[in-house]
Design a protein around this motif. Structure first.
Motif, PDB file in Angstrom:
ATOM      1  N   VAL A 140      -9.854  14.407  -4.391  1.00  0.00           N
ATOM      2  CA  VAL A 140      -9.123  15.265  -3.442  1.00  0.00           C
ATOM      3  C   VAL A 140      -8.851  16.537  -3.991  1.00  0.00           C
ATOM      4  CG1 VAL A 140      -6.565  15.345  -2.642  1.00  0.00           C
ATOM      5  CG2 VAL A 140      -7.801  13.145  -3.146  1.00  0.00           C
ATOM      6  N   SER A 141      -9.135  17.532  -2.894  1.00  0.00           N
ATOM      7  CA  SER A 141      -9.127  19.003  -3.410  1.00  0.00           C
ATOM      8  C   SER A 141      -8.112  19.520  -2.421  1.00  0.00           C
ATOM      9  CB  SER A 141     -10.435  19.582  -3.140  1.00  0.00           C
ATOM     10  OG  SER A 141     -10.981  19.401  -1.802  1.00  0.00           O
ATOM     11  N   ALA A 142      -7.609  20.748  -2.834  1.00  0.00           N
ATOM     12  CA  ALA A 142      -6.524  21.505  -2.095  1.00  0.00           C
ATOM     13  C   ALA A 142      -6.969  22.979  -2.122  1.00  0.00           C
ATOM     14  CB  ALA A 142      -5.131  21.367  -2.562  1.00  0.00           C
ATOM     15  N   VAL A 188       3.725  17.852   0.840  1.00  0.00           N
ATOM     16  CA  VAL A 188       2.230  18.045   0.057  1.00  0.00           C
ATOM     17  C   VAL A 188       2.109  16.725  -0.631  1.00  0.00           C
ATOM     18  CG1 VAL A 188       1.147  19.265  -1.691  1.00  0.00           C
ATOM     19  CG2 VAL A 188       2.704  20.602  -0.055  1.00  0.00           C
ATOM     20  N   ALA A 189       3.055  16.180  -1.347  1.00  0.00           N
ATOM     21  CA  ALA A 189       2.681  15.031  -2.009  1.00  0.00           C
ATOM     22  C   ALA A 189       2.229  13.794  -0.890  1.00  0.00           C
ATOM     23  CB  ALA A 189       4.041  14.551  -2.946  1.00  0.00           C
ATOM     24  N   ASN A 190       2.764  13.884  -0.009  1.00  0.00           N
ATOM     25  CA  ASN A 190       2.478  12.695   1.049  1.00  0.00           C
ATOM     26  C   ASN A 190       1.076  12.936   1.745  1.00  0.00           C
ATOM     27  OD1 ASN A 190       4.950  11.160   0.962  1.00  0.00           O
ATOM     28  ND2 ASN A 190       5.891  12.413   2.468  1.00  0.00           N
ATOM     29  N   MET A 191       0.606  14.157   1.733  1.00  0.00           N
ATOM     30  CA  MET A 191      -0.632  14.604   2.396  1.00  0.00           C
ATOM     31  C   MET A 191      -1.633  14.194   1.395  1.00  0.00           C
ATOM     32  SD  MET A 191       0.109  18.263   4.042  1.00  0.00           S
ATOM     33  CE  MET A 191      -1.397  18.851   3.414  1.00  0.00           C
ATOM     34  N   VAL A 192      -1.272  14.488  -0.075  1.00  0.00           N
ATOM     35  CA  VAL A 192      -2.059  14.048  -1.214  1.00  0.00           C
ATOM     36  C   VAL A 192      -2.458  12.496  -1.175  1.00  0.00           C
ATOM     37  CG1 VAL A 192      -2.566  13.953  -3.747  1.00  0.00           C
ATOM     38  CG2 VAL A 192      -1.864  16.172  -2.433  1.00  0.00           C
ATOM     39  N   PHE A 193      -1.482  11.807  -0.964  1.00  0.00           N
ATOM     40  CA  PHE A 193      -1.507  10.384  -0.815  1.00  0.00           C
ATOM     41  C   PHE A 193      -2.352   9.963   0.380  1.00  0.00           C
ATOM     42  CE2 PHE A 193       0.057   6.171   0.254  1.00  0.00           C
ATOM     43  CZ  PHE A 193      -0.294   5.456  -0.973  1.00  0.00           C
ATOM     44  N   GLY A 194      -2.035  10.568   1.434  1.00  0.00           N
ATOM     45  CA  GLY A 194      -2.505  10.102   2.817  1.00  0.00           C
ATOM     46  C   GLY A 194      -4.137  10.419   2.905  1.00  0.00           C
ATOM     47  N   VAL A 195      -4.807  11.297   1.899  1.00  0.00           N
ATOM     48  CA  VAL A 195      -5.902  11.440   2.356  1.00  0.00           C
ATOM     49  C   VAL A 195      -6.821  10.406   1.501  1.00  0.00           C
ATOM     50  CG1 VAL A 195      -5.787  14.141   2.919  1.00  0.00           C
ATOM     51  CG2 VAL A 195      -6.017  13.330   0.656  1.00  0.00           C
ATOM     52  N   GLN A 196      -6.293   9.850   0.513  1.00  0.00           N
ATOM     53  CA  GLN A 196      -6.837   8.700  -0.168  1.00  0.00           C
ATOM     54  C   GLN A 196      -6.596   7.350   0.334  1.00  0.00           C
ATOM     55  OE1 GLN A 196      -6.026   9.619  -4.261  1.00  0.00           O
ATOM     56  NE2 GLN A 196      -3.851   9.638  -4.041  1.00  0.00           N
ATOM     57  N   GLY A 209      -9.641  14.823   1.267  1.00  0.00           N
ATOM     58  CA  GLY A 209     -10.054  13.847   0.522  1.00  0.00           C
ATOM     59  C   GLY A 209     -11.049  12.763   1.286  1.00  0.00           C
ATOM     60  N   PRO A 210     -11.235  11.510   0.641  1.00  0.00           N
ATOM     61  CA  PRO A 210     -12.137  10.674   1.290  1.00  0.00           C
ATOM     62  C   PRO A 210     -11.721  10.051   2.520  1.00  0.00           C
ATOM     63  CG  PRO A 210     -11.070   9.821  -0.808  1.00  0.00           C
ATOM     64  CD  PRO A 210     -10.777  11.055  -0.605  1.00  0.00           C
ATOM     65  N   LYS A 211     -10.400  10.088   3.021  1.00  0.00           N
ATOM     66  CA  LYS A 211     -10.005   9.779   4.224  1.00  0.00           C
ATOM     67  C   LYS A 211     -10.087  10.602   5.169  1.00  0.00           C
ATOM     68  CE  LYS A 211      -9.414   5.247   2.716  1.00  0.00           C
ATOM     69  NZ  LYS A 211     -10.018   4.174   3.227  1.00  0.00           N
ATOM     70  N   GLY A 212     -10.083  11.888   4.840  1.00  0.00           N
ATOM     71  CA  GLY A 212      -9.995  13.059   6.038  1.00  0.00           C
ATOM     72  C   GLY A 212      -9.353  14.291   5.468  1.00  0.00           C
ATOM     73  N   THR A 213      -8.913  15.033   6.242  1.00  0.00           N
ATOM     74  CA  THR A 213      -8.173  16.530   6.050  1.00  0.00           C
ATOM     75  C   THR A 213      -6.948  16.527   6.799  1.00  0.00           C
ATOM     76  OG1 THR A 213     -10.299  17.554   5.756  1.00  0.00           O
ATOM     77  CG2 THR A 213      -8.518  18.964   5.872  1.00  0.00           C
ATOM     78  N   GLN A 214      -5.890  17.097   6.035  1.00  0.00           N
ATOM     79  CA  GLN A 214      -4.465  17.270   6.441  1.00  0.00           C
ATOM     80  C   GLN A 214      -4.016  18.798   6.167  1.00  0.00           C
ATOM     81  OE1 GLN A 214      -1.513  14.328   5.830  1.00  0.00           O
ATOM     82  NE2 GLN A 214      -2.910  12.649   6.313  1.00  0.00           N
ATOM     83  N   THR A 215      -3.443  19.421   6.863  1.00  0.00           N
ATOM     84  CA  THR A 215      -3.031  20.684   6.695  1.00  0.00           C
ATOM     85  C   THR A 215      -1.564  20.518   7.251  1.00  0.00           C
ATOM     86  OG1 THR A 215      -3.276  21.177   9.102  1.00  0.00           O
ATOM     87  CG2 THR A 215      -5.071  21.628   7.400  1.00  0.00           C
TER      88      THR A 215
END
Length: 177
Positions: free
Chosen positions: A15-17, A72-80, A28-34
């Motif tokens: 995961v990168s930001a 931001v924490a939910n976005m990090v969790f959501g992309v994986q 992340g592996p499941k996509g991108t969120q902004t």
């Protein structure tokens, strides 16, 4: 002081930001969120850690501090991984079925309710009385589940309707002779 806002968000492997101005993009592996943060907070990325700090001590800045960190924490969790909400249907003849990109609900109305499933959300019905809503955006998953539940909320006398799995409905006593 925000106890949530003080905690930094660690980025797991894969995961990168990146931050540009007030916009945070997490990939992340499941996509991108902004997410676009308000001007009341400053967001920085350093050493695989995202930290959020308030710009001042106003009430609004402190409120935005904790909220921004949580998003931001939910976005990090959501992309994986995926977020999931489970719904149960109770009532005689009440049932649900997924047909392509729509959810068909029989809820005791004179017509079937046709609910269009939004893009980015997966709805499954393992049983006719169970609905599972999954997706990578926590806010969108919760909103879709709430919209489905609003078609027939659980009533307090018999408990018929659509409820979240494990939700307790306070039952009222009926009429007495």
């Amino acid at each position: 002081m925000s106890r949530i806002g003080k905690k930094p968000v660690e980025l797991p492997s894969g995961v990168s930001a990146s931050v540009s101005g007030q916009t945070v993009e997490v990939t992340g592996p499941k996509g991108t969120q902004t997410f676009r943060a308000t001007d009341d907070v400053t967001i920085t990325v350093a050493d695989n850690v995202i930290s959020v700090t308030p710009r001042g001590t106003s009430k609004r800045a402190l409120q935005q501090w904790g909220m921004s960190r949580t998003i931001v924490a939910n976005m990090v969790f959501g992309v994986q991984q995926t977020f999931k909400k489970e719904l149960e249907i109770q009532g005689v003849g009440y049932r649900a079925a997924v047909q392509g990109e729509t959810l068909k609900l029989n809820l005791g109305y004179s017509h079937d309710v046709i609910f269009d499933i939004p893009k980015g959300i997966t709805v499954t019905t393992p049983k006719p009385t169970e609905i599972i809503v999954e997706g990578h955006d926590l806010q969108q998953v919760g909103q879709v589940a709430a919209n489905i539940r609003d078609w027939r909320r659980p009533e307090p006398y018999k408990g018929k309707g659509i409820r979240y799995k494990g939700e307790y409905i306070f039952a009222k006593e009926g009429k007495k002779k």
